[in-house]
Write a protein that holds these residues in place. Structure first.
Motif, PDB file in Angstrom:
ATOM      1  N   ASP A 234       0.396  -1.411  -0.141  1.00  0.00           N
ATOM      2  CA  ASP A 234       0.046  -0.276  -0.265  1.00  0.00           C
ATOM      3  C   ASP A 234       0.736   1.142   0.387  1.00  0.00           C
ATOM      4  O   ASP A 234       0.854   2.379  -1.163  1.00  0.00           O
ATOM      5  CB  ASP A 234      -0.537   0.171   1.417  1.00  0.00           C
ATOM      6  CG  ASP A 234      -1.930  -1.559   0.915  1.00  0.00           C
ATOM      7  OD1 ASP A 234      -2.094  -1.699  -0.158  1.00  0.00           O
ATOM      8  OD2 ASP A 234      -2.650  -1.286   2.318  1.00  0.00           O
ATOM      9  N   ASP A 237       2.708   2.147  -3.781  1.00  0.00           N
ATOM     10  CA  ASP A 237       1.697   1.674  -4.580  1.00  0.00           C
ATOM     11  C   ASP A 237       1.777   3.377  -4.822  1.00  0.00           C
ATOM     12  O   ASP A 237       1.541   4.346  -6.298  1.00  0.00           O
ATOM     13  CB  ASP A 237       0.286   2.302  -4.014  1.00  0.00           C
ATOM     14  CG  ASP A 237      -0.299   2.702  -5.258  1.00  0.00           C
ATOM     15  OD1 ASP A 237      -0.538   1.478  -6.436  1.00  0.00           O
ATOM     16  OD2 ASP A 237      -1.983   3.495  -4.779  1.00  0.00           O
ATOM     17  N   ASP A 252      -4.098   2.162  -6.527  1.00  0.00           N
ATOM     18  CA  ASP A 252      -5.020   2.238  -4.713  1.00  0.00           C
ATOM     19  C   ASP A 252      -5.768   3.611  -4.976  1.00  0.00           C
ATOM     20  O   ASP A 252      -6.878   3.722  -5.318  1.00  0.00           O
ATOM     21  CB  ASP A 252      -4.371   2.225  -4.440  1.00  0.00           C
ATOM     22  CG  ASP A 252      -3.296   0.113  -4.132  1.00  0.00           C
ATOM     23  OD1 ASP A 252      -4.331  -0.541  -4.603  1.00  0.00           O
ATOM     24  OD2 ASP A 252      -3.249   0.611  -3.217  1.00  0.00           O
ATOM     25  N   THR A 259      -6.138   3.426   2.118  1.00  0.00           N
ATOM     26  CA  THR A 259      -5.235   2.314   2.485  1.00  0.00           C
ATOM     27  C   THR A 259      -4.657   3.035   3.897  1.00  0.00           C
ATOM     28  O   THR A 259      -4.949   4.642   3.967  1.00  0.00           O
ATOM     29  CB  THR A 259      -4.175   2.068   1.644  1.00  0.00           C
ATOM     30  OG1 THR A 259      -3.339   3.305   1.104  1.00  0.00           O
ATOM     31  CG2 THR A 259      -4.792   1.993   0.587  1.00  0.00           C
TER      32      THR A 259
END
Length: 346
Positions: A234, A237, A252, A259
C-alpha cells in the motif's frame, strides 16, 4: 561476546558499522527448491482441462513471474517442524491455486490492466473468462485439500478462502469512503491478504501432527508477515513506478482505495488537504498531477514513513513468533523472508 537470540533482533536492524546486505528470498528458495519442483508438477497437472482456454488463461498468471511466496512458506514451515511426508506438496499447490484464483477475481473487480508487469487475464480474455477460470482453480484447490486426507487442513484452508472473500467484500464497501477507519482497514488486509499467509504456514504444523502451540506460532508468523506485506504494497503504490511494482502506478489512488497511508495523511492534513482527499477518493481528482499532489501530502505528513515503520513492527512480530522453534536453516530462511518483504520499499 554472546550473539543475541535470532528471534529478538529484527534482521533489518544492524549495528551502524556493520556491512549492509539486501535481504533476499534466496535462502528460502534454496531451502525449498526440490520441494517446489514437486509442487510445480502438481500445479501443472491440476491446471489442465479438456477446455483449452482454462490452462491457457491460468498459465498466463501462474507462469507470470510471481515468486510463489505462499507455497514456499508452506514448504519452509514443514521443514521447520520436521515434517517428512509428502502431503505438503499438494497443499502448497492448493495454496497457490487459492491465491491465483483470488488474483483473477481481484483484477476483474479492480479493472486492473497490469499484473507482474504483464497484461492481466481480464484484459486479454475478458472478465467472464477470468472469473470462471478463477472458479475452476478454487475447485481444484479443494480437490487437492481432500487428497491430503486431513479434515483439519480442509477446515483451515476452506475458512481462509471464506475470510479472503469477506475481506474483498469489506474492501469493496469501504472503497471511495474517506471516513474508513484504521480498524476497518486492518480488518480488510487481515482478511484479504494475511489469512492465506497464516493458513499456508499453519497447515504444515497440522500435517506434521505438532501441537496447538506450534500451529498457533506458525499462524501468528504468517498473519503478521501478511499484514507487513500488504502495508508495504500500500505504501509503494504511491512511492514506486509501474516497472518496479509490476502493476499500474497509483492504482489504489485512482480506484479510491482508502489504505493506511491515506488514512494517516487525511487525519493529519489541513482543511484544504482533507478537501483534496475527499475529492480524490470519490473519483474527482485522479489525474497524474493529482497523484503527484497526493504523494507529496503523504510524504509531508509522514504517512508513508509511518506506514513503512508499522510494516516493520508487524515483521518483528512475525519473527518473534518463531522463537519457540529450533535455530537452523528453515528458521533463518523464514526470518529473512520477513526482512525481504519489509524491505521491498527501499
Amino acid at each position: 561476546m554472546t550473539a543475541p537470540a535470532p528471534g529478538n533482533v529484527h534482521p533489518i536492524a544492524r549495528a551502524p558499522d556493520a556491512p549492509i546486505a539486501a535481504p533476499s528470498l534466496d535462502p528460502i528458495m534454496a531451502l525449498v527448491a526440490d520441494g517446489m519442483d514437486a509442487v510445480n508438477v502438481v500445479i501443472l497437472d491440476k491446471m489442465q482441462s479438456r477446455i483449452p482456454l482454462i490452462p491457457e488463461l491460468a498459465g498466463h498468471l501462474i507462469a507470470g513471474g510471481g515468486k510463489r511466496l505462499r507455497p514456499m512458506l508452506t514448504l519452509a514451515c514443514a521443514d521447520l517442524v520436521g515434517y517428512r511426508g509428502s502431503s505438503h506438496y499438494i497443499l502448497a499447490a492448493a495454496v497457490e491455486f487459492i491465491h491465483t484464483a483470488t488474483l483473477l477475481h481481484d483484477d476483474v473487480v479492480d479493472g486492473s490492466g497490469l499484473r507482474r508487469g504483464r497484461k492481466t487475464a481480464n484484459i486479454i480474455w475478458g472478465n467472464s473468462a477470468s472469473v470462471l477460470v478463477g472458479d475452476f482453480l478454487f475447485s481444484r484447490s479443494f480437490e487437492l485439500m481432500v487428497e491430503a486426507q486431513s479434515l483439519k487442513v480442509l477446515k483451515i484452508l476452506a475458512n481462509a478462502s471464506a475470510v479472503i472473500a469477506e475481506g474483498e467484500v469489506n474492501q469493496l464497501t469501504a472503497q471511495r469512503n474517506i471516513d474508513t477507519s484504521e480498524a476497518q482497514y486492518l480488518d480488510i488486509i487481515g482478511a484479504k491478504t494475511a489469512a492465506l499467509f497464516a493458513a499456508a504456514c499453519r497447515i504444515s504444523a497440522v500435517v506434521a501432527d505438532r501441537d496447538n502451540a506450534h500451529e498457533q506460532a506458525l499462524d501468528t508468523y504468517g498473519h503478521n508477515l501478511g499484514i507487513a506485506f500488504q502495508l508495504i504494497d500500500d505504501a509503494i503504490d504511491y512511492e514506486s513506478d509501474g516497472a518496479t511494482m509490476g502493476k499500474d502506478a497509483g492504482d489504489d489512488f485512482r480506484d479510491g482505495k482508502v489504505t493506511l497511508p491515506v488514512i494517516l495523511a487525511y487525519a493529519r492534513g489541513s482543511d484544504e488537504d482533507r478537501a483534496f482527499w475527499k475529492a480524490a477518493i470519490t473519483g474527482h481528482r485522479i489525474s497524474d498531477d493529482d497523484l503527484a499532489h497526493a504523494t507529496g501530502l503523504l510524504r509531508s505528513t509522514g504517512a508513508i514513513a509511518d506506514t513503512l515503520a508499522r510494516a516493520r513492527l508487524y515483521g518483528q512480530k512475525a519473527i518473534d513468533a518463531l522463537a519457540m522453534f529450533d535455530d537452523g536453516a528453515a528458521k533463518a530462511a523464514l526470518s529473512e523472508a520477513v526482512a525481504f518483504a519489509t524491505a521491498r520499499a527501499y
